[in-house]
Design an enzyme around this catalytic site. Structure first.
Site, PDB file in Angstrom:
ATOM      1  N   ASN A 318      13.969 -33.286  25.170  1.00  0.00           N
ATOM      2  CA  ASN A 318      13.958 -34.169  23.930  1.00  0.00           C
ATOM      3  C   ASN A 318      13.279 -35.542  24.533  1.00  0.00           C
ATOM      4  O   ASN A 318      14.100 -36.605  24.427  1.00  0.00           O
ATOM      5  CB  ASN A 318      15.686 -34.488  24.038  1.00  0.00           C
ATOM      6  CG  ASN A 318      16.246 -34.786  22.577  1.00  0.00           C
ATOM      7  OD1 ASN A 318      15.296 -34.860  21.612  1.00  0.00           O
ATOM      8  ND2 ASN A 318      17.496 -34.958  22.350  1.00  0.00           N
ATOM      9  N   HIS A 349      24.978 -38.671  20.558  1.00  0.00           N
ATOM     10  CA  HIS A 349      25.482 -37.049  20.659  1.00  0.00           C
ATOM     11  C   HIS A 349      26.793 -36.865  19.811  1.00  0.00           C
ATOM     12  O   HIS A 349      26.699 -35.654  19.199  1.00  0.00           O
ATOM     13  CB  HIS A 349      25.349 -36.686  21.920  1.00  0.00           C
ATOM     14  CG  HIS A 349      24.098 -36.289  22.408  1.00  0.00           C
ATOM     15  ND1 HIS A 349      23.275 -37.286  23.040  1.00  0.00           N
ATOM     16  CD2 HIS A 349      23.232 -35.234  22.579  1.00  0.00           C
ATOM     17  CE1 HIS A 349      22.043 -36.691  23.511  1.00  0.00           C
ATOM     18  NE2 HIS A 349      22.120 -35.540  23.067  1.00  0.00           N
TER      19      HIS A 349
END
EC number: 2.3.1.-
Length: 495
Positions: A318, A349
């Site tokens: 990521n 998140h």
């Protein structure tokens, strides 16, 4: 999930059409912005229904905040609003609608849009308010010197290439791509006179796109066939915990978490291929004149699977989110930048407790791994044979530590997560604490090389190249500045 994949495949075809028929040499930036935005909103509406209105509302209010607050404080207000709006949407989705469901929901694109809103707000604040000498090299490189129009803002946030799965890109790179300034006629000057005109070749992304689609196919095949046979939930199965030995349990832990990664490989690599197919993502030429289409790539699979340190894994997993965390939090934090960065990552998140357990565990693991590396590694790098043994041991330790850390991220809830950790007697938590008590941990100094620890190596090289542009990366209508910028960028890419 089917809608998501269908929309991404449609976006891939639209990207090819966009590059072929709406190339920057054939149409105006206004048309390219408008088409990219409308296609993006259509895909969002098709995939998520009227939930897609959240994308427009979040972007619209953030733009309004930027206009009315002013450049001095708008980055703070945009950050709080965008992250707060995302969190409210995640709370309602998780605790009201579908707790624990692995569905492709509208909060996923909102996570990417939140990154874009906040990063652009900080870039505008850096470019229009802060003094140039107060900025770090990366901040000077990314600083935006003028307020974007509403169309440019919506296009950046909601374009069809990145609205569903990203990845995050800098505003400057996106505007350069839309305006086609990388491929305009370039002019070299001699004695103050323009004597030569030549056109930079527009490299074809076909090979890069084909390679990434092949990776997507393999990742999807692996996910459909292997992943379901190695469920992460089996790690907390009562019979398995009671009968399996410790080596078997840790080996299965590694296999199950490795098998959980291909779905991310598929989604992120496909998103990267879509951007490349549209002509976005070209970083320059590598060795032997090979084209590099990894400007906005989100992962490097080989480095992930063979990482020999916690940092190496994070640097290649990521990637664009790691850069976002670095730019909006890590390098601006006044105290405990590592802890603040992990907390922000957990909030971004979502609201599942497992996320917070994972990132709090990640803080311990990161600090312990850094302490071990700083105090021990230099003893094992003299001899190639010794270093090979050290690399094998650290690879095994890293893979187990990563798997141990991210189990709550997959299990989501507190009870199964604590069931897993208690079955392991919290062994790696205790080991990390002991390491931090035994080995001194060097402080991270602002402006030092350690300050860049979250940033992948390739992005450091890119920022160094971009610095050669001498901050002449303005998106104003001054044609002379555009010519200078194009020439500098071309020379940087050649280097």
């Amino acid at each position: 999930q089917v809608n998501f994949v269908v929309c991404q495949l449609f976006a891939l075809l639209a990207a090819i059409w966009f590059r072929t028929y709406l190339h920057s040499s054939k149409t105006s930036p206004f048309i390219r912005h408008a088409v990219a935005t409308l296609l993006g909103l259509y895909l969002a509406l098709f995939c998520f229904g009227w939930y897609a209105l959240h994308f427009v509302i979040q972007s619209g209010i953030s733009y309004y905040i930027m206009i009315i607050i002013g450049v001095e404080n708008m980055h703070k207000y945009c950050f709080v609003f965008a992250l707060g709006y995302l969190t409210v949407c995640q709370i309602t989705r998780v605790y009201i609608f579908d707790y624990g469901q692995y569905s492709a929901d509208f909060s996923g694109p909102m996570m990417i849009i939140t990154q874009k809103i906040t990063s652009l707000a900080f870039e505008i604040h850096d470019g229009m308010f802060r003094k140039n000498e107060d900025l770090t090299p990366s901040q000077r490189c990314l600083a935006v010197r003028r307020m974007p129009s509403l169309l440019e803002y919506l296009s950046y946030n909601c374009n069809f290439m990145g609205i569903l799965a990203g990845p995050l890109c800098s505003y400057k790179d996106y505007i350069t791509f839309i305006e086609g300034r990388s491929y305009q006629l370039q002019q070299s000057e001699a004695n103050g006179k323009e004597d030569t005109k030549y056109e930079q070749t527009d490299p074809s992304p076909n090979v890069a796109v084909a390679q990434k689609l092949l990776i997507c196919g393999l990742s999807l095949f692996f996910h459909m066939t292997i992943t379901k046979t190695l469920p992460v939930e089996y790690n907390i199965d009562d019979n398995f915990r009671a009968t399996a030995s410790w080596p078997v349990r840790f080996f299965y832990l590694y296999l199950s978490l490795m098998a959980a990664r291909p779905k991310y490989y598929f989604a992120w690599t496909l998103a990267d291929a879509i951007n490349n197919a549209a002509g976005f993502g070209f970083r320059g030429y590598g060795k032997n004149g090979v084209t590099c289409w990894d400007l906005i790539s989100n992962l490097r699979i080989q480095q992930i699977e063979f990482s020999t340190s916690f940092k190496m894994f994070l640097d290649n997993w990521n990637i664009q989110t790691a850069l976002w965390l670095k730019r909006v939090c890590y390098e601006r934090a006044t105290f405990s930048p590592t802890i603040q960065t992990f907390i922000l990552s957990a909030i971004w998140h979502g609201v599942y407790p497992g996320y917070y357990l994972t990132f709090l565990t990640g803080v311990l693991m990161t600090l312990a791994a850094r302490a071990i590396r700083n105090n021990i590694r230099h003893y094992f790098v003299e001899s190639p044979a010794v270093k090979l043994c050290y690399d094998i041991i650290t690879w095994m330790a890293t893979q187990v530590a990563i798997s141990y850390t991210v189990v709550p991220f997959v299990l989501l809830s507190v009870k199964p997560s604590f069931t897993f950790y208690s079955s392991c007697y919290f062994c790696l938590h205790i080991a990390s604490i002991l390491v931090l008590l035994v080995f001194p941990l060097k402080r991270t100094q602002k402006g030092s090389k350690k300050h860049e620890s979250i940033q992948p190596v390739w992005s450091k090289k890119l920022e160094e190249e971009n610095l050669l542009q001498k901050n002449n990366y303005s998106t104003t209508n001054n044609s002379f500045n555009q010519k200078q910028e194009i020439t500098c960028r071309y020379q940087a890419l050649k280097q």
